[in-house]
Scaffold this active site. Structure first.
Site, short mmCIF file in Angstrom:
data_model
loop_
_atom_site.label_atom_id
_atom_site.label_comp_id
_atom_site.label_asym_id
_atom_site.label_seq_id
_atom_site.Cartn_x
_atom_site.Cartn_y
_atom_site.Cartn_z
N GLY A 10 0.83 -1.19 0.00
CA GLY A 10 0.00 0.00 0.00
C GLY A 10 0.87 1.24 0.00
O GLY A 10 2.04 1.20 -0.34
N CYS A 11 0.28 2.32 0.42
CA CYS A 11 0.99 3.60 0.43
C CYS A 11 2.24 3.50 1.29
O CYS A 11 2.19 3.05 2.44
CB CYS A 11 0.05 4.66 0.99
SG CYS A 11 0.82 6.27 1.16
N PHE A 12 3.38 3.93 0.75
CA PHE A 12 4.62 3.81 1.53
C PHE A 12 4.60 4.68 2.77
O PHE A 12 5.32 4.42 3.72
CB PHE A 12 5.87 4.04 0.69
CG PHE A 12 5.90 5.27 -0.19
CD1 PHE A 12 5.40 6.49 0.19
CD2 PHE A 12 6.47 5.17 -1.44
CE1 PHE A 12 5.45 7.59 -0.63
CE2 PHE A 12 6.54 6.27 -2.28
CZ PHE A 12 6.02 7.49 -1.87
N TRP A 13 3.77 5.70 2.82
CA TRP A 13 3.68 6.54 4.01
C TRP A 13 3.34 5.71 5.23
O TRP A 13 3.83 5.97 6.32
CB TRP A 13 2.60 7.59 3.85
CG TRP A 13 2.86 8.66 2.84
CD1 TRP A 13 4.06 9.00 2.27
CD2 TRP A 13 1.90 9.55 2.29
NE1 TRP A 13 3.88 10.03 1.40
CE2 TRP A 13 2.56 10.39 1.39
CE3 TRP A 13 0.53 9.70 2.47
CZ2 TRP A 13 1.91 11.39 0.68
CZ3 TRP A 13 -0.11 10.69 1.76
CH2 TRP A 13 0.57 11.53 0.87
N CYS A 14 2.47 4.72 5.05
CA CYS A 14 2.00 3.92 6.18
C CYS A 14 2.91 2.73 6.48
O CYS A 14 2.73 2.06 7.49
CB CYS A 14 0.58 3.43 5.91
SG CYS A 14 -0.61 4.78 5.80
#
Length: 170
Positions: A10-14
């Site tokens: 998923g989003c690398f931010w998370c």
């Protein structure tokens, strides 16, 4: 000894915070891998035409944390039953993949995946791919350490993930 691991979920931010806060982790870099364009930008990856997946590259000290432990953390950050995104993040660029750098990592990842399948924690099939690592391109600076730079937005992303996950698992 220092090693690297690459995970997409998923989003690398998370994906940064759960690894970044563990003893033995030297750095976690947000970036892109698995595609056919050299040095892609965030905007290019969002077009879903480069073949890249948002991922994290983790540098770790094997005397303090093992690759097995990293894989276990990874499973707890993703929905391994969703091949076309993660939680609220939809599309091939958010697919779950464990990118292995060698046969040792492949064996560990495959064994861990088989354990997860046997556990029957999920009623749907486990679809997370295990692939040979490809070139990893660090994301732009504004995407590095997102959870530290943007704590309110990070918290909102995490809350959305939790809502989505509880809806999917119930």
């Amino acid at each position: 000894m220092k090693e690297t691991a690459i995970f997409a979920g998923g989003c690398f931010w998370c994906m940064v915070a759960p690894f970044d806060q563990m003893k033995g982790i030297e750095k976690v870099i947000s970036g892109y891998t698995g595609g056919h364009v050299e040095n892609p930008t965030y905007e290019e990856v969002l077009t879903k035409t480069t073949g890249h997946t948002e991922a994290v590259e983790i540098t770790f000290d094997t005397s303090l944390i093992s690759y097995e432990e990293l894989v276990a953390i990874y499973w707890n950050q993703t929905d391994p039953t969703d091949a076309m995104g993660q939680f609220q993040d939809r599309g091939d660029n958010y697919r779950p993949v464990i990118f292995v750098k060698d046969e040792s990592q492949r064996k560990i990842a495959e064994a861990s995946k088989q354990q997860l399948i046997k556990s029957k924690v999920y009623s749907k099939p486990i679809v997370t791919q295990i692939q040979l690592a490809m070139p990893f391109y660090p994301a732009e600076e504004e995407h590095q350490g997102f959870y530290q730079k943007n704590p309110e937005r990070y918290q909102a992303e995490q809350e959305e993930r939790k809502r989505y996950q509880s809806k999917e698992l119930n």
